[in-house]
Design a protein around this motif. Sequence first.
Motif, PDB file in Angstrom:
ATOM      1  N   ASN A  89       0.277  26.623 -10.511  1.00 25.56           N
ATOM      2  CA  ASN A  89       0.790  25.360 -11.034  1.00 25.56           C
ATOM      3  C   ASN A  89       1.980  25.543 -11.970  1.00 25.56           C
ATOM      4  OD1 ASN A  89      -1.241  23.817  -9.753  1.00 25.56           O
ATOM      5  ND2 ASN A  89      -2.684  24.347 -11.365  1.00 25.56           N
ATOM      6  N   TYR A  90       2.550  26.731 -12.001  1.00 18.76           N
ATOM      7  CA  TYR A  90       3.633  27.008 -12.938  1.00 18.76           C
ATOM      8  C   TYR A  90       4.802  26.038 -12.772  1.00 18.76           C
ATOM      9  CZ  TYR A  90       7.398  29.553 -15.296  1.00 18.76           C
ATOM     10  OH  TYR A  90       8.444  29.899 -16.121  1.00 18.76           O
ATOM     11  N   ASP A  91       5.109  25.665 -11.558  1.00 20.69           N
ATOM     12  CA  ASP A  91       6.244  24.775 -11.295  1.00 20.69           C
ATOM     13  C   ASP A  91       5.890  23.294 -11.344  1.00 20.69           C
ATOM     14  OD1 ASP A  91       8.459  26.319 -11.141  1.00 20.69           O
ATOM     15  OD2 ASP A  91       8.655  26.280  -8.962  1.00 20.69           O
ATOM     16  N   THR A  92       4.601  22.969 -11.420  1.00 21.89           N
ATOM     17  CA  THR A  92       4.215  21.564 -11.307  1.00 21.89           C
ATOM     18  C   THR A  92       3.421  21.045 -12.497  1.00 21.89           C
ATOM     19  OG1 THR A  92       2.262  22.256 -10.050  1.00 21.89           O
ATOM     20  CG2 THR A  92       4.213  21.587  -8.789  1.00 21.89           C
ATOM     21  N   ASP A  93       2.875  21.927 -13.311  1.00 18.03           N
ATOM     22  CA  ASP A  93       2.094  21.531 -14.487  1.00 18.03           C
ATOM     23  C   ASP A  93       2.830  22.010 -15.734  1.00 18.03           C
ATOM     24  OD1 ASP A  93       0.251  21.686 -16.716  1.00 18.03           O
ATOM     25  OD2 ASP A  93      -1.380  21.366 -15.293  1.00 18.03           O
ATOM     26  N   PRO A  94       3.356  21.089 -16.557  1.00 12.74           N
ATOM     27  CA  PRO A  94       4.162  21.525 -17.700  1.00 12.74           C
ATOM     28  C   PRO A  94       3.387  22.348 -18.726  1.00 12.74           C
ATOM     29  CG  PRO A  94       3.786  19.146 -17.742  1.00 12.74           C
ATOM     30  CD  PRO A  94       3.318  19.620 -16.418  1.00 12.74           C
ATOM     31  N   ASP A  95       2.084  22.086 -18.890  1.00 17.55           N
ATOM     32  CA  ASP A  95       1.316  22.900 -19.824  1.00 17.55           C
ATOM     33  C   ASP A  95       1.118  24.316 -19.296  1.00 17.55           C
ATOM     34  OD1 ASP A  95       1.057  21.121 -21.911  1.00 17.55           O
ATOM     35  OD2 ASP A  95      -0.814  20.259 -21.191  1.00 17.55           O
ATOM     36  N   ALA A  96       0.808  24.455 -18.012  1.00 19.81           N
ATOM     37  CA  ALA A  96       0.727  25.801 -17.432  1.00 19.81           C
ATOM     38  C   ALA A  96       2.068  26.510 -17.575  1.00 19.81           C
ATOM     39  CB  ALA A  96       0.317  25.713 -15.962  1.00 19.81           C
ATOM     40  N   HIS A  97       3.142  25.775 -17.404  1.00 24.94           N
ATOM     41  CA  HIS A  97       4.491  26.349 -17.463  1.00 24.94           C
ATOM     42  C   HIS A  97       4.790  26.932 -18.850  1.00 24.94           C
ATOM     43  CE1 HIS A  97       8.653  26.508 -15.807  1.00 24.94           C
ATOM     44  NE2 HIS A  97       8.990  26.441 -17.086  1.00 24.94           N
ATOM     45  N   TRP A  98       4.566  26.137 -19.901  1.00 20.17           N
ATOM     46  CA  TRP A  98       4.938  26.647 -21.229  1.00 20.17           C
ATOM     47  C   TRP A  98       3.965  27.707 -21.724  1.00 20.17           C
ATOM     48  CZ3 TRP A  98       2.355  26.696 -25.821  1.00 20.17           C
ATOM     49  CH2 TRP A  98       1.334  25.776 -26.045  1.00 20.17           C
ATOM     50  N   LEU A  99       2.703  27.619 -21.319  1.00 24.01           N
ATOM     51  CA  LEU A  99       1.761  28.676 -21.700  1.00 24.01           C
ATOM     52  C   LEU A  99       2.181  30.020 -21.116  1.00 24.01           C
ATOM     53  CD1 LEU A  99      -1.683  26.846 -21.394  1.00 24.01           C
ATOM     54  CD2 LEU A  99      -0.686  27.822 -23.474  1.00 24.01           C
ATOM     55  N   VAL A 100       2.591  30.028 -19.864  1.00 24.41           N
ATOM     56  CA  VAL A 100       3.043  31.273 -19.233  1.00 24.41           C
ATOM     57  C   VAL A 100       4.368  31.737 -19.827  1.00 24.41           C
ATOM     58  CG1 VAL A 100       3.819  32.285 -17.049  1.00 24.41           C
ATOM     59  CG2 VAL A 100       1.773  30.851 -17.103  1.00 24.41           C
ATOM     60  N   ASP A 101       5.229  30.814 -20.176  1.00 22.81           N
ATOM     61  CA  ASP A 101       6.522  31.186 -20.753  1.00 22.81           C
ATOM     62  C   ASP A 101       6.386  31.824 -22.130  1.00 22.81           C
ATOM     63  OD1 ASP A 101       8.041  30.410 -18.604  1.00 22.81           O
ATOM     64  OD2 ASP A 101       8.825  28.572 -19.521  1.00 22.81           O
ATOM     65  N   TYR A 102       5.526  31.257 -22.971  1.00 23.81           N
ATOM     66  CA  TYR A 102       5.565  31.598 -24.392  1.00 23.81           C
ATOM     67  C   TYR A 102       4.316  32.304 -24.924  1.00 23.81           C
ATOM     68  CZ  TYR A 102       9.841  28.908 -24.639  1.00 23.81           C
ATOM     69  OH  TYR A 102      11.128  28.456 -24.453  1.00 23.81           O
ATOM     70  N   HIS A 103       3.382  32.637 -24.053  1.00 24.26           N
ATOM     71  CA  HIS A 103       2.180  33.347 -24.495  1.00 24.26           C
ATOM     72  C   HIS A 103       2.012  34.635 -23.700  1.00 24.26           C
ATOM     73  CE1 HIS A 103      -0.264  29.954 -26.612  1.00 24.26           C
ATOM     74  NE2 HIS A 103       1.008  29.943 -26.954  1.00 24.26           N
ATOM     75  N   ASP A 104       1.350  35.613 -24.320  1.00 18.26           N
ATOM     76  CA  ASP A 104       0.874  36.801 -23.617  1.00 18.26           C
ATOM     77  C   ASP A 104      -0.587  36.564 -23.267  1.00 18.26           C
ATOM     78  OD1 ASP A 104       2.942  38.650 -23.286  1.00 18.26           O
ATOM     79  OD2 ASP A 104       2.816  39.329 -25.356  1.00 18.26           O
ATOM     80  N   ILE A 105      -0.852  36.297 -22.010  1.00 17.01           N
ATOM     81  CA  ILE A 105      -2.201  35.980 -21.540  1.00 17.01           C
ATOM     82  C   ILE A 105      -2.735  37.193 -20.780  1.00 17.01           C
ATOM     83  CG2 ILE A 105      -3.562  34.448 -20.076  1.00 17.01           C
ATOM     84  CD1 ILE A 105      -1.417  32.283 -20.642  1.00 17.01           C
ATOM     85  N   TRP A 106      -3.846  37.719 -21.235  1.00 15.03           N
ATOM     86  CA  TRP A 106      -4.467  38.915 -20.651  1.00 15.03           C
ATOM     87  C   TRP A 106      -5.839  38.515 -20.127  1.00 15.03           C
ATOM     88  CZ3 TRP A 106      -1.804  43.646 -20.872  1.00 15.03           C
ATOM     89  CH2 TRP A 106      -0.654  43.642 -21.682  1.00 15.03           C
TER      90      TRP A 106
END
Length: 693
Positions: free
Chosen positions: A251-268
């Motif tokens: 959903n990176y291209d379609t969900d704005p919350d998924a988008h900014w979380l992936v952009d600005y967080h280190d998710i492990w």
Amino acid sequence: MKNNYLHTENTTKKLAARARPVLRAVAVAAAVTLAGFALRVAFAAGPEHPSVRSSKSQIVAENPDASNNHGIGKNPIAEKYDTLVMRVYFRDRAERDRLAEELNPTEALTTGGYLTVIRDRDLYYSLTARGLRVEIDENSSRNLSHPQILPFTFYGGYKTVEEIYAYLDQKVAQFPNLVEKIDVGDSWCKANPGACVLPSPWNGYDLFVLHITNRNIPGPKPVFWADSNIHAREIATPEVFMRLIDYLLDNYDTDPDAHWLVDYHDIWIMPEVNPDGHHIVEAGGGGNSPYYFRKNGDNVGGSGCSWPPTAFNHFGVDNNRNFPFKWGCCGGSSGFVCDQTYRGTSAGSEPEDMAIVNMIRTLVPDQRGPGDTDPAPLTTTGVYQNMHTDARVNLYTWGWTTMQMPNFAETNNIAAHMAATNASGNGYPYGSIIGELYTVDGGSIDWAYGELGIAAFSTELGGLDFLPAYSCIDNPGCGSSQGLWPENRGMLLYLAKIARTPYLTSHGPDANTVVTNPESVPQGVPSQLTASINFAWSGNTFSQNVGAAEYYIDTPPWAGGTAIPMNGTFNSPTVPVNATIDTTSLSIGRHVIFVRGRGVTDYQGYQTFGPISAAFLDVIGGGTPTATPTATATATATATATTTATATATATATSTATATATVTATATPTPRSSPTARPGPSTRPRPTPPPRP
């Protein structure tokens, strides 16, 4: 993608012939849920606990005098099944802890006034002879003793270790700029070549964690770490975390919350902490009757343990009793190798645990003092989430003591949000490990908070069973009105959102239903931005009136973005807000609109901003915008998470364009309570708390 040796005819026949009980319906979580407040009252009341029974045929009670009611002093239900699921009642917390240390109960809620114990009839008679009140869950005992009735297999949906790892490789190939697979160590069987021969020889596994972030946007970025399947038989947990991976990436291209979380967080995300144990679970009945195996593959000293493994007796170390914090300190683990809570020979002796410890130490600074009562700073960064089944509860520290943790107020409030269904929570009870379960020492979340000060939580999924039907992961059933993944999606996304400063952010309101209308406009044509800023979700002890709301275009506040105020009547805990976005100076392309609100009152000198939610705004060339229905922000508690279309690998181009606008932001000053980084190797910049707003 099972290993070939598990599919040989001889091996399959032997495994099927030796198959042992598999728990199918330990309905502890359901009982607690159905009894609700009454059970909590019973627990507080002490010795007089109301009986919680669905029927005489399902829950069979035994009291000190009942053992002679059957002529020969036997209970026919106890005689009927080889393995019994028992509720052993206690009269107070001290008795609960003594019995827990003695009996090695399964991890299920104790707020109903009983421990859930899986054992044989000899223990049953021994306990009733001591005057203890014991009830037999006949349905669960029947299913555990006769696993051939189970309707599912691994082939029906659950991924094997090999399939989980293949899935991780698939995501890396699909999103090369957003994902990397990191080898953090070896399982016990791989670290000890030739030592693992049951169910048949194998060589162990690498330990992999999936690192999700847009590498075109530089850090430092806050860390959200999530791991699962530390207990092998809890096979629903990797499935839930694989769906979280899908949600963020697809959903990176379609969900704005998924988008900014992936952009600005280190998710492990580490879906498989205990691959050796999962491998053994898979082998039961060739996958048709998974073994009820809990621990890792460490078989040192375990030659006297049961094989095939029973529900309560097998070799291995309980990884969730082996972490190097308060190891073996307080009666919350066992020193007997065959027990379910065997803690190992020393603190951190197991490679699976130390792989997590060593990796997180390089990612998150040590932010808490050495004393048990030292709090972490309000600006502490990082969130650790460890997932289990099937007690249906959100847990936090401590497990080793009844003493309240130093950051209790903020931690408890985060747990309340995790649970609040009117804030996309999972609806589970919440509390400390020792309060909701029993004493646990050497546990993972006690280590994460105790050593580093990270906001740390353990969610026990529902599902009524350690082996729920695979269909219940995504669909209603197994005691879940939504499915285990939909039920927990909002909770997990909230933890990811607050990872930058979880304790401080817990004092702020949610930003819900963020909408741009129209979402696509020609350059120079305005778009209306609406949202709802909300403190009024269930259990929020920090609720206050909303004081303000603001939005940012492309560059979020921690990267130096410019705050633009939003309009609203700021005199209540829930406020609809709006603004008109001027697109005259915006470049053609996609823009991310970040929205957040704050309370009217500061806390310890910090403005009480809550987590961000976002919307997309597409600025196009000339023409007339297409009208869309007007969205009105209402006093709803939270936005409903919706699964959207799958993004393709072309998302990279979009993210790169967005990154160009944001990476030029100047760094912000370090807040006054800046933690000191732990010395040691680190390949990535350590996260830094945000500035005081």
